[in-house]
Design a protein around this motif. Structure first.
Motif: not given
Length: 469
Positions: A383-401
């Motif tokens: 479930t985490y992975l689904v929404f991780f990819n839905l939000a962006s899927g890119d670690a740098a983007t998710l840790m940034g903006p």
């Protein structure tokens, strides 16, 4: 794993290699394919309530029947190659690593005996829960839960009311305490493998875990103190009288460290070598990790005196129960997760659309609640992975903006795994051990009365503090 299901998996080994390359278009899947998964959930919820004897003796067979009710129609509809691919992927890439990690932690922690006893007063129980909560992020929720559950049961075995203690133990030690590091809970480890920094998780999850833990410990203290002060709460005879604490099987602490190092190395060491098996690409580091889990398990069994495990009332039933239940869950959940992964193109598009506004920007509050509520009923790691990819899927983007969005996904998947017995694997293991110690645990829905009544208000506070203010 049920013997018949194992036979089916062995049969797949003899199919030609080209069979395993198949995939399917999840956009065509209807929600009807989720019925077997819902059937498993309802079986877990209702059988122990209305037919406990049948469930106790035949739950593996019941899970197997639901799995067949998914696999057979799916094979007829999409073909043998497709069912082979999705079952192999679910078992080899997800279920086996999942169950081997649990097996290693269960076996190693079961070889550590905390002998002696102290009186289970409200203050002492709060201290035990706090220690377990901290340990959960160091040695994982499963390791901490298996290490601490027996001492807290013994400390309170002279009390009439014990159920609330086990329920709060599940809330804190088996779930929320694992939110500080990727070692604590599988969803965060998935993020670590996807590029989320170890320190990012610690820094950003510290305040949510601290706030949630303090709120729950305060609520627990008042509930426990209420029962403790009530008449006839303390039994006349204490099954385990108070005496000094001694720890046996200390060599297993070295093996716990070995498990932690193994998990970390599988995320850090990237040799870029893959082995294709049944159409599933298995990374070399993950294969070695799983083999090491087995090695650590056997070493623990070999070096731990039998008297220690006997005194710990160690047996294989809790891990067997989890293994049998979750093999069916991991297989029948595939179409549900596949539909979710399709986003706005799948049958759950109306649900997925709730996490974004008209401009396509993420709604962090909805990410928190949707990731969380689904994690309570689906496995929280995928479930985490689904929404991780839905939000962006890119670690740098998710840790940034999008760091608030990543925080919402992380909090939801870790915290709300406590909503049901199946939200996180240690939940069921703790329930099983408590039941073996003659603590009459509530049914699936009975547990949810506690979790909804106590956790939902706490999560509302989380929503206000972290995503509204």
């Amino acid at each position: 794993m049920p013997a018949r299901l194992m036979a089916i998996l062995i049969l797949f080994c003899f199919l030609p290699n080209e069979v395993y390359a198949a995939n399917f278009d999840a956009s065509s899947l209807s929600l009807g394919w989720g019925i077997p998964f819902a059937g498993i959930l309802l079986s877990i919820a209702l059988f122990p309530l209305f037919a406990p004897t049948i469930w106790h003796h035949h739950y593996g067979k019941i899970i197997f029947v639901w799995t067949l009710l998914f696999a057979v129609p799916f094979t007829i509809t999409f073909g043998l190659d497709t069912i082979t691919y999705i079952v192999a992927h679910a078992v080899l890439e997800e279920y086996i690593p999942f169950i081997l990690l649990l097996l290693a932690l269960f076996t190693v922690s079961g070889g550590i005996l905390v002998k002696g006893n102290l009186k289970g007063t409200p203050k002492f129980n709060v201290a035990l829960l706090a220690i377990g909560t901290v340990l959960a992020s160091i040695m994982g929720t499963t390791g901490a839960a298996m290490l601490m559950i027996r001492p807290i049961i013994r400390a309170n075995d002279n009390r009439k009311h014990q159920v609330h203690i086990i329920i709060f133990f599940i809330f804190l030690v088996a779930n929320i305490g694992g939110g500080l590091t990727p070692l604590g809970d599988p969803p965060l480890f998935i993020g670590f493998l996807k590029g989320i920094d170890f320190i990012w998780t610690l820094q950003h999850m510290l305040l949510p875990v601290l706030l949630t833990s303090i709120l729950l410990l305060v609520v627990f203290y008042f509930i426990d103190n209420y029962y403790y002060q009530s008449q006839n709460e303390i039994l006349e005879r204490d099954p385990t009288p108070d005496k000094g604490i001694k720890i046996y099987g200390k060599q297993n602490f070295i093996l716990l460290i070995a498990v932690i190092i193994t998990v970390l190395l599988s995320g850090v060491w990237q040799p870029n070598i893959n082995i294709s098996l049944f159409g599933t690409n298995l990374a070399l580091q993950n294969i070695i990790r799983d083999i090491l889990f087995l090695v650590i398990t056997f070493i623990s069994l070999f070096i731990t005196p039998k008297q220690i495990r006997s005194a710990n009332q160690f047996n294989w039933e809790p891990i067997l129960e989890v293994a049998k239940l979750f093999i069916g869950i991991f297989i029948t959940i595939v179409p549900v997760l596949a539909i979710l992964r399709m986003g706005n193109e799948g049958s759950l598009s109306s649900l997925v659309s709730l996490v974004s506004d008209n401009n396509g920007s993420p709604i962090n509050l909805m990410y928190f609640w949707l990731t969380g509520l689904l994690s309570g009923f689906l496995d929280n790691a995928p479930t985490y992975l689904v929404f991780f990819n839905l939000a962006s899927g890119d670690a740098a983007t998710l840790m940034g903006p999008l760091e608030k969005t990543l925080l919402a996904i992380s909090m939801g998947s870790v915290f709300m795994g406590a909503l049901t017995y199946i939200g996180n694997a240690p939940n069921f293991m703790v329930k099983s051990i408590a039941s073996q110690n003659n603590i009459k645990m509530p049914s699936f829905f009975g547990y949810m009365k506690w979790s909804i009544g106590i956790l939902i208000p706490v999560f509302i506070v989380n929503s206000i503090v972290f995503f509204i203010l």
